[in-house]
Design an enzyme around this catalytic site. Sequence first.
Site, PDB file in Angstrom:
ATOM      1  N   LYS A 169       0.825  -1.211   0.000  1.00  0.00           N
ATOM      2  CA  LYS A 169       0.000   0.000   0.000  1.00  0.00           C
ATOM      3  C   LYS A 169       0.861   1.265   0.000  1.00  0.00           C
ATOM      4  O   LYS A 169       0.560   2.244  -0.699  1.00  0.00           O
ATOM      5  CB  LYS A 169      -0.935   0.009   1.218  1.00  0.00           C
ATOM      6  CG  LYS A 169      -1.795   1.277   1.347  1.00  0.00           C
ATOM      7  CD  LYS A 169      -2.682   1.495   0.136  1.00  0.00           C
ATOM      8  CE  LYS A 169      -3.338   2.872   0.126  1.00  0.00           C
ATOM      9  NZ  LYS A 169      -4.240   3.128   1.254  1.00  0.00           N
ATOM     10  N   LYS A 239       2.002  12.031   5.151  1.00  0.00           N
ATOM     11  CA  LYS A 239       2.158  10.936   6.110  1.00  0.00           C
ATOM     12  C   LYS A 239       2.567   9.652   5.408  1.00  0.00           C
ATOM     13  O   LYS A 239       3.493   8.946   5.839  1.00  0.00           O
ATOM     14  CB  LYS A 239       0.841  10.738   6.872  1.00  0.00           C
ATOM     15  CG  LYS A 239       0.861   9.647   7.937  1.00  0.00           C
ATOM     16  CD  LYS A 239       0.267   8.326   7.484  1.00  0.00           C
ATOM     17  CE  LYS A 239      -1.207   8.381   7.181  1.00  0.00           C
ATOM     18  NZ  LYS A 239      -1.766   7.040   6.861  1.00  0.00           N
TER      19      LYS A 239
END
Length: 293
Positions: A169, A239
């Site tokens: 991911k 992030k």
Amino acid sequence: MTIGFIGLGGMGRGMAANLLRAGEPLLVWNRGQQPVQELVAKGAQAAASPAEAARVDVLFTMLADDAATRAVLYDGGALAAMPAGAIHVNMATVSVEFAREMEKAHAERGIGYLAAPVLGRVDVAEAGKLNIVAAGPAQLIERVQPYFDLMGQKTWRFGDTPEQANAVKLGVNLALICAIEAMGESSALAGAYGIPSGDFLDLLTNTLFAGSPVYKGYGAMIGQQRYSPAGFKLTLGLKDVNLALDAARPKGVLAASGQAVRDNLLRAVEQGDGDLDLAALAKQSLGKPAGAS
């Protein structure tokens, strides 16, 4: 089986709503109560605490980051409340280090742990068309596959260790963010010679990258300077790039593009664009035209 769902933000709300189609009891918890009440109206049961939501056979969590997930599992008592033999499916984008921590903590309590981050934006989650990236023991994935089928159009399996799904991911998000950076830079180059960015991106997304939802969707947003409302905030992109670089470093992976794009994301946040859609990263190359949001 009983199901719990914790984390009803933009993505989690649609995912939990689709789980209701299983026809089995669904306990939901969220810090804010509005999405809880919306799901209760659709047949869910409200849990008074994370711990109550976790007293189920299968717990799904979809929280913002490592810290939010840790707070719910530890401080909120969710992990301690889960019965032995239950399965926790973490569908958030978290660090590989955190995935290792979670795998160990769950094993010590006799609880199964799967990582299953998702690909797709809010509208895709609502439609039950997410792509789900799953990793962990195969027998656990088999047990929760019917629920994945309610939330997604395909489950992609990437190994027996949860951290592998998180690495995939993070790699996907790094590629996505670099694609946005590339569109910003290339359309800025064309713009320097008098070509409107929308016209250039229309060419790009209908030739070299025709059929790519990332180039098509984000290209249209960049060309139209449409950066809000945010489907995926720029701060979340920062992030994820940081997590990707953290994952690359101990493996000796040179992520030069990731380093460069992180610097631009940091500048965008410093300039006040953090709450805009990730597409606003392109403003670092294109500049901010008068009147643009």
